[in-house]
Design a protein around this motif. Structure first.
Motif, mmCIF file in Angstrom:
data_model
loop_
_atom_site.group_PDB
_atom_site.id
_atom_site.type_symbol
_atom_site.label_atom_id
_atom_site.label_comp_id
_atom_site.label_asym_id
_atom_site.label_seq_id
_atom_site.Cartn_x
_atom_site.Cartn_y
_atom_site.Cartn_z
ATOM 1 N N VAL A 310 0.770 -1.167 0.068
ATOM 2 C CA VAL A 310 0.052 -0.202 -0.160
ATOM 3 C C VAL A 310 0.769 1.386 -0.131
ATOM 4 C CG1 VAL A 310 -1.862 1.083 1.181
ATOM 5 C CG2 VAL A 310 -1.618 -1.124 1.196
ATOM 6 N N ILE A 311 1.683 1.237 0.890
ATOM 7 C CA ILE A 311 2.729 2.265 0.896
ATOM 8 C C ILE A 311 4.241 1.857 0.999
ATOM 9 C CG2 ILE A 311 3.712 4.165 2.573
ATOM 10 C CD1 ILE A 311 0.965 4.451 3.666
ATOM 11 N N GLY A 312 4.869 2.378 0.050
ATOM 12 C CA GLY A 312 6.256 1.844 -0.266
ATOM 13 C C GLY A 312 7.282 2.138 0.797
ATOM 14 N N LYS A 313 8.073 0.967 0.988
ATOM 15 C CA LYS A 313 9.193 1.105 2.038
ATOM 16 C C LYS A 313 10.039 2.386 2.042
ATOM 17 C CE LYS A 313 12.749 -1.898 4.146
ATOM 18 N NZ LYS A 313 13.548 -2.907 3.873
ATOM 19 N N ASP A 314 10.397 2.517 0.529
ATOM 20 C CA ASP A 314 11.403 3.963 0.534
ATOM 21 C C ASP A 314 10.560 5.151 0.880
ATOM 22 O OD1 ASP A 314 13.181 2.081 -0.321
ATOM 23 O OD2 ASP A 314 12.933 2.631 -2.455
ATOM 24 N N VAL A 315 9.168 5.168 0.568
ATOM 25 C CA VAL A 315 8.403 6.614 0.956
ATOM 26 C C VAL A 315 8.466 6.420 2.306
ATOM 27 C CG1 VAL A 315 6.025 7.361 0.650
ATOM 28 C CG2 VAL A 315 7.264 6.468 -1.252
ATOM 29 N N TRP A 316 8.057 5.337 3.034
ATOM 30 C CA TRP A 316 7.877 5.386 4.365
ATOM 31 C C TRP A 316 9.187 5.821 5.230
ATOM 32 C CZ3 TRP A 316 4.128 6.307 7.661
ATOM 33 C CH2 TRP A 316 4.242 6.069 8.956
ATOM 34 N N GLU A 317 10.237 5.301 4.746
ATOM 35 C CA GLU A 317 11.661 5.354 5.385
ATOM 36 C C GLU A 317 12.053 7.058 5.094
ATOM 37 O OE1 GLU A 317 14.128 2.210 3.983
ATOM 38 O OE2 GLU A 317 13.353 0.871 5.512
ATOM 39 N N ALA A 318 11.521 7.635 4.260
ATOM 40 C CA ALA A 318 11.924 8.780 3.926
ATOM 41 C C ALA A 318 11.420 9.789 4.981
ATOM 42 C CB ALA A 318 11.695 9.333 2.563
ATOM 43 N N LEU A 319 10.340 9.352 5.690
ATOM 44 C CA LEU A 319 9.725 10.327 6.426
ATOM 45 C C LEU A 319 10.074 10.130 7.883
ATOM 46 C CD1 LEU A 319 6.214 9.830 5.158
ATOM 47 C CD2 LEU A 319 7.621 11.605 4.635
ATOM 48 N N ALA A 320 11.009 9.399 8.271
ATOM 49 C CA ALA A 320 11.372 8.995 9.549
ATOM 50 C C ALA A 320 12.355 10.157 10.349
ATOM 51 C CB ALA A 320 12.188 7.664 9.619
ATOM 52 N N ASP A 321 12.132 10.501 11.105
ATOM 53 C CA ASP A 321 12.863 11.767 11.827
ATOM 54 C C ASP A 321 12.923 11.450 13.259
ATOM 55 O OD1 ASP A 321 13.871 14.078 13.185
ATOM 56 O OD2 ASP A 321 12.350 15.325 12.158
ATOM 57 N N GLY A 322 14.146 10.927 13.650
ATOM 58 C CA GLY A 322 14.231 10.459 15.330
ATOM 59 C C GLY A 322 14.225 11.760 16.381
#
Length: 514
Positions: A310-322
């Motif tokens: 549904v939502i691509g892994k690359d797309v999701w990981e690009a939104l990560a902000d620790g």
């Protein structure tokens, strides 16, 4: 599920109907003919074997097969070979199937199957006299009738089966069955009127179980939807074992050391298996080996491209902000798995131009949820708590409201509702659909930030859509993962803009006259 009656002091018996089953509707069955013919040949079938034949050989009103594909997933040594033999005897001597292809992963397995059914036929004069020849040439083991019908045994390979047009394909050892073998065998049935394919084997063993995993996903999806797959009859005997997160008093899952787990996964218990023999296996095998070989707990690979569908892994990981943190006011949401094995609480709050989402808690069971919600409310004073009324979490709404009362011990006067520390927003179906769509759009636009937490990433990797009219929501069943972190995060984000009745603040006496 049905279990045979047991005489006092008699042996324990396994479940005769499977814990997991789906099948298309039928008005009649040729299964009884197969059962009676097997008995004539000296093969007495267990109740569970008879059940499989009656279900798998179900018929439509016009007499055609209800199920094009029949899958039987059962641990070793339970007697699946008897089902195969009964089905093949029927196809040869009653059903008029011109060619039956019996394939196995290993040649020795196919050859042993040939020898077993050959003995049955030779031992029954009425059947033996109809045989023209028993072909015993290595690699060409076959049984040919005088009318030209044939039962042929082959070992599977990329090329085996090409050029044959089988009315019935028997796929033994289906836990080792991939695309190459299916590409070779399945097209042989394209030109046949009313063909049928049977898959039989034990629990999945990982990447080699591609086709079995595909069949199992279809079956679970059909069970989840409450609508049978129109062409698949699937029957699986397996235990649903505890996971490490289960509380000590968990009753939703099976104890691997229990007799009931053995009964649930082994229909032949009491016929050709005993609890004493199984105990020996448990003492000898590894924990995972025992779970797989005796309790039917398999490892099933995902379809290629199935993960992050549904939502691509690359797309999701690009939104990560620790370093991201939610700003007040925040919204919380609660979700629970359909079997109530796990629950999640997630939070959402603005973080600059984006919305920060975070898994606050993801634990087994549900008895901790209300207490934890009270703790979070006292610390954060959130805008609201969100729960989908139509979800498994909906049953927590009453307790949650009680737990969030300003003074839980004090009853409201008259018809006045007790004041809550935070409003509880009850989502309807239209809200669930909007929340999913808004979450998806926000991800696509880069307006979501997260901490790259494993529970949320795992949920997204296995997430699927569930169609609701022209829109969709997150599918809860048939996905193989706990998606409560994703659902709760989606609903928490929606809660930031949901209409709520803000709790009235108590006014200090001096303020009235200040």
């Amino acid at each position: 599920m049905s279990k045979p009656p047991e005489a006092d002091g008699g042996p324990a018996h396994g479940w005769q109907e499977p814990p997991i089953q789906t099948a298309p509707p039928s008005v009649s069955s040729a299964g009884q003919e197969a059962i009676d013919l097997a008995a004539k040949a000296g093969l007495k079938l267990d109740l569970w074997q008879q059940h499989v034949l009656r279900v798998g050989m179900g018929e439509k009103p016009d007499g055609s097969w209800s199920a094009f594909e029949v899958a039987v997933n059962v641990p070793r040594q339970n007697g699946k070979g008897g089902i195969i033999e009964a089905r093949e005897l029927w196809g040869l001597f009653i059903g008029g199937e011109e060619l039956i292809l019996h394939s196995a992963h290993e040649f020795k397995t196919a050859k042993n199957a040939f020898r077993r059914i050959e003995r049955l036929i030779r031992g029954c004069p009425d059947l033996h006299k109809r045989v023209k020849r028993y072909w015993q040439t290595t690699g060409e083991e076959s049984i040919e009738l005088h009318n030209g019908q044939m039962l042929r045994f082959i070992a599977r390979s990329k090329g085996s089966g090409r050029g044959f047009s089988g009315h019935c394909n028997i796929m033994d050892e289906d836990m080792i069955l991939g695309d190459n073998e299916m590409d070779a065998l399945l097209p042989t049935m394209a030109a046949i009127e009313d063909p049928q394919i049977w898959y039989l084997g034990s629990a999945g063993i990982g990447p080699q179980s591609v086709q079995l995993a595909r069949l199992r996903r279809r079956a679970l999806a059909a069970i989840e939807a409450g609508v049978p797959d129109p062409s698949l009859a699937y029957m699986e005997w397996s235990a649903d074992l505890h996971v490490k997160e289960c509380p000590r008093d968990c009753t939703a899952h099976d104890d691997p050391a229990s007799d009931e787990a053995v009964r649930k996964a082994n229909p032949a218990l009491g016929y050709r298996l005993t609890l004493a023999k199984v105990a020996n296996e448990r003492a000898t095998l590894s924990k995972d080996g025992y779970a797989r070989e005796r309790l039917g707990v398999g490892e099933y690979p995902s379809e290629e491209g199935d993960a992050w569908a549904v939502i691509g892994k690359d797309v999701w990981e690009a939104l990560a902000d620790g370093n991201s943190q939610p700003a007040d006011p925040v919204a919380f949401a609660i979700d629970v798995t359909p079997e109530r094995s796990h629950a999640s609480i997630c939070v959402a709050g603005q973080s600059g131009e984006a919305v920060h989402i975070e898994v606050v808690d993801n634990r087994p069971g549900t008895d901790w949820v209300v207490k934890r919600a009270r703790e979070l409310t006292e610390k954060w004073r959130p805008r609201c708590f969100v729960i989908d009324t139509g979800s498994p979490a909906g049953s927590l709404i009453r307790d949650l409201k009680k737990g969030l009362q300003v003074d839980p011990e004090e009853e409201a006067d008259g018809d006045e509702e007790p004041r809550l520390l935070a409003p509880v927003v009850e989502m309807k179906t239209r809200d669930v659909v909007r929340a999913a769509g808004q979450f998806y759009d926000a991800v696509a636009a880069g307006r979501i930030v997260h901490l790259d937490q494993a529970p949320l990433a795992t949920a997204l990797a296995g997430a699927r859509k569930r169609d609701l009219g022209d829109a969709w929501a997150w599918a809860r069943r048939g996905v193989g993962v706990d998606i409560t972190p994703l659902v709760a995060a989606t609903n928490a984000r929606w809660g930031l803009s949901a209409e709520v009745e803000e709790p009235e603040e108590e006014v200090e006496p001096w303020a009235d006259y200040g």
